[in-house]
Motif scaffolding. Structure first.
Motif, PDB file in Angstrom:
ATOM      1  N   UNK A  60       5.135   1.254  16.374  1.00  0.00           N
ATOM      2  CA  UNK A  60       4.297   1.632  15.236  1.00  0.00           C
ATOM      3  C   UNK A  60       3.269   0.538  14.967  1.00  0.00           C
ATOM      4  N   UNK A  61       2.239   0.822  14.208  1.00  0.00           N
ATOM      5  CA  UNK A  61       1.258  -0.218  13.883  1.00  0.00           C
ATOM      6  C   UNK A  61       1.929  -1.400  13.194  1.00  0.00           C
ATOM      7  N   UNK A  62       1.628  -2.611  13.675  1.00  0.00           N
ATOM      8  CA  UNK A  62       2.192  -3.806  13.047  1.00  0.00           C
ATOM      9  C   UNK A  62       1.423  -4.056  11.751  1.00  0.00           C
ATOM     10  N   UNK A  63       2.030  -3.715  10.638  1.00  0.00           N
ATOM     11  CA  UNK A  63       1.340  -3.794   9.347  1.00  0.00           C
ATOM     12  C   UNK A  63       0.928  -5.212   9.001  1.00  0.00           C
ATOM     13  N   UNK A  64       1.763  -6.181   9.429  1.00  0.00           N
ATOM     14  CA  UNK A  64       1.456  -7.569   9.096  1.00  0.00           C
ATOM     15  C   UNK A  64       0.151  -8.013   9.744  1.00  0.00           C
ATOM     16  N   UNK A  65      -0.163  -7.490  10.903  1.00  0.00           N
ATOM     17  CA  UNK A  65      -1.408  -7.840  11.565  1.00  0.00           C
ATOM     18  C   UNK A  65      -2.608  -7.295  10.794  1.00  0.00           C
ATOM     19  N   UNK A  66      -2.426  -6.122  10.198  1.00  0.00           N
ATOM     20  CA  UNK A  66      -3.537  -5.495   9.478  1.00  0.00           C
ATOM     21  C   UNK A  66      -3.857  -6.195   8.160  1.00  0.00           C
ATOM     22  N   UNK A  67      -2.864  -6.871   7.603  1.00  0.00           N
ATOM     23  CA  UNK A  67      -3.097  -7.497   6.293  1.00  0.00           C
ATOM     24  C   UNK A  67      -3.294  -9.007   6.428  1.00  0.00           C
ATOM     25  N   UNK A  68      -3.566  -9.481   7.621  1.00  0.00           N
ATOM     26  CA  UNK A  68      -3.822 -10.917   7.822  1.00  0.00           C
ATOM     27  C   UNK A  68      -5.161 -11.141   8.507  1.00  0.00           C
ATOM     28  N   UNK A  96       0.202  -3.419  -0.915  1.00  0.00           N
ATOM     29  CA  UNK A  96       0.717  -2.243  -0.194  1.00  0.00           C
ATOM     30  C   UNK A  96       1.721  -2.663   0.874  1.00  0.00           C
ATOM     31  N   UNK A  97       1.431  -3.769   1.540  1.00  0.00           N
ATOM     32  CA  UNK A  97       2.347  -4.301   2.557  1.00  0.00           C
ATOM     33  C   UNK A  97       3.692  -4.662   1.916  1.00  0.00           C
ATOM     34  N   UNK A  98       3.657  -5.286   0.760  1.00  0.00           N
ATOM     35  CA  UNK A  98       4.889  -5.642   0.053  1.00  0.00           C
ATOM     36  C   UNK A  98       5.649  -4.384  -0.343  1.00  0.00           C
ATOM     37  N   UNK A  99       4.945  -3.376  -0.815  1.00  0.00           N
ATOM     38  CA  UNK A  99       5.593  -2.132  -1.237  1.00  0.00           C
ATOM     39  C   UNK A  99       6.262  -1.399  -0.078  1.00  0.00           C
ATOM     40  N   UNK A 100       5.748  -1.601   1.117  1.00  0.00           N
ATOM     41  CA  UNK A 100       6.297  -0.946   2.302  1.00  0.00           C
ATOM     42  C   UNK A 100       7.472  -1.711   2.925  1.00  0.00           C
ATOM     43  N   UNK A 101       7.915  -2.760   2.267  1.00  0.00           N
ATOM     44  CA  UNK A 101       9.064  -3.509   2.759  1.00  0.00           C
ATOM     45  C   UNK A 101       8.771  -4.940   3.113  1.00  0.00           C
ATOM     46  N   UNK A 102       7.490  -5.306   3.188  1.00  0.00           N
ATOM     47  CA  UNK A 102       7.122  -6.685   3.458  1.00  0.00           C
ATOM     48  C   UNK A 102       7.571  -7.177   4.829  1.00  0.00           C
ATOM     49  N   UNK A 103       7.777  -8.491   4.916  1.00  0.00           N
ATOM     50  CA  UNK A 103       8.149  -9.116   6.185  1.00  0.00           C
ATOM     51  C   UNK A 103       9.511  -8.651   6.702  1.00  0.00           C
ATOM     52  N   UNK A 104      10.531  -8.476   5.856  1.00  0.00           N
ATOM     53  CA  UNK A 104      11.833  -8.050   6.401  1.00  0.00           C
ATOM     54  C   UNK A 104      11.760  -6.745   7.202  1.00  0.00           C
ATOM     55  N   UNK A 105      10.884  -5.852   6.803  1.00  0.00           N
ATOM     56  CA  UNK A 105      10.775  -4.576   7.496  1.00  0.00           C
ATOM     57  C   UNK A 105       9.684  -4.597   8.562  1.00  0.00           C
TER      58      UNK A 105
END
Length: 238
Positions: free
Chosen positions: A103-111, A123-132
């Motif tokens: 799946x798209x690496x969300x952390x890459x999109x928000x950095x 939004x990244x935090x709401x989706x589970x943040x780093x643990x997820x």
């Protein structure tokens, strides 16, 4: 006994006639007395029970053992062939893991320095943040810190990484896949920051590289602590 030639009387034991000298033939009575008839039996003699030949048993056992050994050897080579074939399929599958199956690496999109907004971070935090969503450009991230400017735009990010990361499609999850080396960090950051290997300044376990863009300086750096904790930084230099 009488001679059959001349009729002279002779003794019973005489073999030749005492009168004419010819051989005296035994009488039919004496013949019947001296000859004993063998009883003739028409009864069928019982056949002896047939016992299995030991040589045939040994041959049968050897053939069975040879067949079992051939089967075991065949299964062994079949297992080896299956192992290498599965490895071939896995290599094809792994080649598509990051690009097609993960799946798209969300952390890459928000950095993305200079583009990510605070609302994206929330939004990244709401989706589970780093643990997820621990994946960041091939690294497994344990912690992350964001720095926003007064316009709520990302100006710097600091990430604590522990290993390489891999997406396992079977269980739909990111997992650690190997140790990280300083060289791998420099290679990834060079791509992100747009610098080359010669731009890096390395001092023991610390490395940094700078790139000027539109009058601003983008700093990419990493630090390896004594406990082997790796911290990566990307952002605008003040």
């Amino acid at each position: 006994m009488f001679c059959i030639s001349c009729g002279a009387k002779n003794t019973v034991e005489a073999k030749f006639c005492s009168n004419c000298g010819k051989e005296i033939a035994p009488s039919p009575a004496s013949t019947s007395e001296n000859v004993k008839a063998e009883p003739v039996s028409n009864a069928k003699q019982p056949e002896q029970a047939k016992t299995p030949d030991s040589s045939n048993q040994a041959f049968s056992l050897a053939a069975t053992l040879e067949g079992l050994s051939s089967l075991i050897v065949g299964l062994f080579f079949l297992a080896i062939a299956g192992y290498f074939f599965w490895g071939f399929l896995t290599s094809i599958f792994d080649g598509k893991t990051e690009k097609e199956l993960s799946p798209p690496a969300m952390l890459e999109k928000v950095t993305v320095i200079g583009q990510t907004k605070r609302s994206d971070y929330q939004h990244f935090i709401d989706e589970g943040g780093v643990p997820k969503n621990p994946a960041w450009h091939g690294f497994y991230v344990e912690e992350v810190q964001f720095n926003f400017d007064r316009n709520e735009i990302l100006m710097g990010v600091s990430l604590k990484i522990s290993s390489l990361v891999r997406w396992l499609d079977g269980i739909k999850s990111w997992h650690r896949s190997g140790e990280v080396t300083p060289k791998e960090i420099r290679q990834r950051l060079s791509e992100l920051c747009g610098v080359v290997e010669t731009n890096w300044k390395i001092d023991e376990m610390v490395g940094m590289a700078r790139r000027e863009r539109h009058g601003d300086v983008l700093l990419c750096a990493y630090r390896v602590n004594r406990s082997n904790e790796i911290v990566v930084f990307m952002g605008w230099e003040p």
